[in-house]
Design a protein around this motif. Sequence first.
Motif, mmCIF file in Angstrom:
data_model
loop_
_atom_site.group_PDB
_atom_site.id
_atom_site.type_symbol
_atom_site.label_atom_id
_atom_site.label_comp_id
_atom_site.label_asym_id
_atom_site.label_seq_id
_atom_site.Cartn_x
_atom_site.Cartn_y
_atom_site.Cartn_z
ATOM 1 N N ILE A 40 12.240 -1.420 6.740
ATOM 2 C CA ILE A 40 11.965 -0.281 7.886
ATOM 3 C C ILE A 40 11.432 -1.941 7.708
ATOM 4 O O ILE A 40 10.789 -2.551 7.480
ATOM 5 N N GLY A 85 0.559 -1.622 0.079
ATOM 6 C CA GLY A 85 -0.053 0.455 -0.485
ATOM 7 C C GLY A 85 0.618 1.035 -0.051
ATOM 8 O O GLY A 85 0.649 2.363 -0.451
ATOM 9 N N GLY A 86 1.737 1.164 0.810
ATOM 10 C CA GLY A 86 3.353 2.497 0.959
ATOM 11 C C GLY A 86 2.533 3.600 1.042
ATOM 12 O O GLY A 86 3.421 4.756 1.077
ATOM 13 N N THR A 87 2.120 3.037 2.813
ATOM 14 C CA THR A 87 2.255 4.398 3.545
ATOM 15 C C THR A 87 3.527 4.940 3.534
ATOM 16 O O THR A 87 3.337 6.116 4.626
ATOM 17 N N ASN A 88 4.383 3.993 4.443
ATOM 18 C CA ASN A 88 6.030 4.579 4.446
ATOM 19 C C ASN A 88 5.920 5.215 3.458
ATOM 20 O O ASN A 88 7.298 6.449 3.024
ATOM 21 N N PRO A 131 8.945 -3.771 10.886
ATOM 22 C CA PRO A 131 7.833 -2.918 12.456
ATOM 23 C C PRO A 131 8.466 -3.423 13.894
ATOM 24 O O PRO A 131 6.607 -4.083 13.946
ATOM 25 N N GLU A 156 7.131 3.958 12.142
ATOM 26 C CA GLU A 156 7.396 4.310 11.289
ATOM 27 C C GLU A 156 7.250 5.430 10.392
ATOM 28 O O GLU A 156 8.810 5.670 9.872
ATOM 29 N N GLY A 160 7.953 -2.085 2.599
ATOM 30 C CA GLY A 160 7.472 -2.547 2.701
ATOM 31 C C GLY A 160 7.419 -3.388 1.528
ATOM 32 O O GLY A 160 6.345 -3.640 0.720
#
Length: 216
Positions: free
Chosen positions: A104, A17-20, A106, A175, A84
Amino acid sequence: MRAVPPPVPVAVLVSGGGTNLQALLDALQGSPLARVARVISSRSDAGALDRARRGGVPVTVADPADAGALIAAVGDARLVVLAGYLKRIPAATVARFRWRLINIHPALLPAFGGPGMYGHRVHAAVLGSGAAVSGATVHYVDEEYDRGPILAQWPVPVLPDDTPESLGERVLAVEHQLLPAVVTALAQLGVPERPVRLFARGSTFVTGGEIAVEIR
Ligand code: GRF
């Protein structure tokens, strides 16, 4: 007058999804230190690709097993960030980007990492272990899954009523602050070709506070 160096070009590798990725795009918008220069995905349907396109960043979908294709896609980016990215990086690619390739994770490595430890499973394992603290880790990528030297960590307390989802949400929020802080700090250092360790600054248990890493 000394010329100001251009922002460090960063390649971000994604699978989901690419929130980072979004956190990096937002934090580095207009930054003189670093910029997201390209996004490389292991899947053509990753939501992260839409975020990249909306941010005006060129995208590539690359076969994760093809070391040459990955290296070509990274191009002249100086720093490569796995945000991710769910595929193993071929050894030749790891060697090519030694100490310039970061990930990264979690949880607080070296606990709760390794093959198969991603997403919901990580947080379920933390809760199942009875650990009182989890967190986020940014580490260098080497030949072993989730084992490269640690760059920076930020702790997140486990709360009595936590579910994997609630813990995962709080870790993800951390994150989103930690990753841009690390990328910016590395860019400031000129992305050294040796491992560096960054230190958390301030109280690690402040909620809603600003997450900062310090170069020492
Ligand atoms: C994050 O939890 C990251 O730590 C892990 O994969 C997740 C990616 O989420 N490696 P997103 O695609 O950035 O939203």
